[in-house]
Design a protein around this motif. Structure first.
Motif, PDB file in Angstrom:
ATOM      1  N   LYS A   1       0.812  -1.208   0.071  1.00 34.08           N
ATOM      2  CA  LYS A   1      -0.063   0.128   0.031  1.00 34.08           C
ATOM      3  C   LYS A   1       0.796   1.458   0.107  1.00 34.08           C
ATOM      4  O   LYS A   1       0.278   2.186  -0.669  1.00 34.08           O
ATOM      5  N   LYS A   2       2.004   1.068   0.617  1.00 34.85           N
ATOM      6  CA  LYS A   2       2.902   2.298   0.660  1.00 34.85           C
ATOM      7  C   LYS A   2       3.482   2.700  -0.699  1.00 34.85           C
ATOM      8  O   LYS A   2       3.717   3.662  -1.025  1.00 34.85           O
ATOM      9  N   ALA A   3       3.844   1.421  -1.254  1.00 36.34           N
ATOM     10  CA  ALA A   3       4.591   1.670  -2.676  1.00 36.34           C
ATOM     11  C   ALA A   3       3.375   2.179  -3.518  1.00 36.34           C
ATOM     12  O   ALA A   3       3.720   2.970  -4.476  1.00 36.34           O
ATOM     13  N   LEU A   4       2.027   1.768  -3.524  1.00 34.55           N
ATOM     14  CA  LEU A   4       1.151   2.019  -4.443  1.00 34.55           C
ATOM     15  C   LEU A   4       0.932   3.850  -4.100  1.00 34.55           C
ATOM     16  O   LEU A   4       1.052   4.781  -4.907  1.00 34.55           O
ATOM     17  N   GLN A   5       0.968   4.377  -2.731  1.00 30.10           N
ATOM     18  CA  GLN A   5       0.896   5.512  -2.370  1.00 30.10           C
ATOM     19  C   GLN A   5       2.159   6.552  -3.152  1.00 30.10           C
ATOM     20  O   GLN A   5       1.910   7.563  -3.783  1.00 30.10           O
ATOM     21  N   GLU A   6       3.335   5.911  -3.289  1.00 27.83           N
ATOM     22  CA  GLU A   6       4.614   6.526  -3.643  1.00 27.83           C
ATOM     23  C   GLU A   6       4.226   6.628  -5.362  1.00 27.83           C
ATOM     24  O   GLU A   6       4.787   7.609  -5.930  1.00 27.83           O
ATOM     25  N   LEU A   7       3.772   5.472  -5.844  1.00 27.48           N
ATOM     26  CA  LEU A   7       3.466   5.618  -7.515  1.00 27.48           C
ATOM     27  C   LEU A   7       2.640   6.781  -7.676  1.00 27.48           C
ATOM     28  O   LEU A   7       2.805   7.298  -8.816  1.00 27.48           O
ATOM     29  N   TYR A   8       1.490   6.599  -6.950  1.00 34.74           N
ATOM     30  CA  TYR A   8       0.472   7.781  -6.911  1.00 34.74           C
ATOM     31  C   TYR A   8       1.225   9.231  -6.872  1.00 34.74           C
ATOM     32  O   TYR A   8       0.699  10.224  -7.781  1.00 34.74           O
ATOM     33  N   ARG A   9       2.031   9.401  -5.778  1.00 38.25           N
ATOM     34  CA  ARG A   9       2.478  10.708  -5.609  1.00 38.25           C
ATOM     35  C   ARG A   9       3.437  11.167  -6.755  1.00 38.25           C
ATOM     36  O   ARG A   9       3.351  12.472  -7.272  1.00 38.25           O
TER      37      ARG A   9
END
Length: 282
Positions: A169-177
């Motif tokens: 989930k944190k990786a996905l948040q970074e991709l979104y950022r």
């Protein structure tokens, strides 16, 4: 427990029969969009992988992965996988050949696909990253890509990475950022179609046990289609599922892509109808 060695031998027999009695045995009936080579026959998934699964008692069937062509996995010329060829088909369709001033992020890059991208789109501002490899531009953890400013990238590829990451989930948040407001990305994981929710257990840390439960010694979960899409959407991404109807049957056949394969394209903006997608850089 599914016996993948027996399954592999059976599929091999079926494959041989098909090559003798159908159009599959016509010379150079296939094409690799990654290296632009004519291909008589794509190589099947290496036997060593089946043997590893059987040795550890893999609890699922490899034949139920969503995007995987066991009988036509590798290009004999450039070693691109079937999913590499799927991505190349999408990029060739959606990107202008003269694309300029676009920031492109490739996470844990496939060598054959990286060569394709750099050669086909020389004006692209291409960056590659990985935590453990030295043949990339930036050595970064996908869960903490502080070297990249918010909204820097117009496009990213993150393929078969998240299943290695404890905090996906944190990786996905970074991709979104790091994706800009008009950007898109290819986001793919191994999906087991027989699952209704993601299967993970933080107590499974032994490599052999991970082979048994997750299909590889460094994987930490097995994704379901429902679970994967849920995590993507909870991050804030819009997602498009591009299947054989988007690409057409002939493309999937010629490129050695399994008919049930699906390409997941994410964006921050509502996804346009696939028939009206405007190529980046057009």
């Amino acid at each position: 427990m599914y016996n993948h060695t027996v399954g592999r031998k059976f599929l091999s027999l079926i494959q041989k029969i098909k090559f003798r009695i159908s159009e599959f045995n016509k010379p150079y009936n296939f094409h690799c969009p990654v290296c632009e080579s004519s291909v008589k026959k794509f190589a099947r998934l290496p036997d060593a992988y089946y043997e590893k699964l059987d040795a550890h008692g893999f609890i699922f069937s490899i034949f139920q992965f969503e995007t995987l062509n066991q009988l036509g996995y590798l290009c004999p010329h450039c070693s691109s996988s079937d999913r590499d060829r799927l991505y190349a088909a999408y990029l060739s369709r959606e990107f202008s050949d003269k694309i300029e001033n676009q920031n492109f992020l490739d996470i844990a890059p496939s060598n054959s696909l990286r060569n394709f991208i750099i050669k086909k789109y020389p004006e692209l501002k291409y960056r590659s990253t990985d935590l453990n490899r030295t043949d990339v531009d930036d050595i970064l953890d996908v869960t903490s890509m502080d070297a990249y400013q918010d909204g820097l990238f117009d496009f990213f590829i993150c393929s078969h990475v998240l299943e290695h990451i404890k905090d996906d989930k944190k990786a996905l948040q970074e991709l979104y950022r790091v994706l800009n407001e008009q950007g898109r990305g290819i986001l793919m994981v191994p999906i087991m179609l027989t699952l209704n929710e993601d299967y993970e257990n933080s107590e499974i840390t032994d490599s052999g046990e991970r082979w048994k439960h997750f299909g590889q010694g460094d994987h930490v979960r097995m994704y379901s289609k429902t679970g994967f899409l849920k995590k993507i959407r909870e991050t804030g991404f819009q997602v498009s599922e591009l299947d054989i109807n988007f690409f057409d049957k002939d493309t999937f056949f010629r490129y050695g892509i399994h008919p049930r394969s699906v390409l997941y394209i994410v964006s921050k903006q509502p996804s346009p109808d696939v028939s009206s997608i405007v190529a980046l850089g057009a």
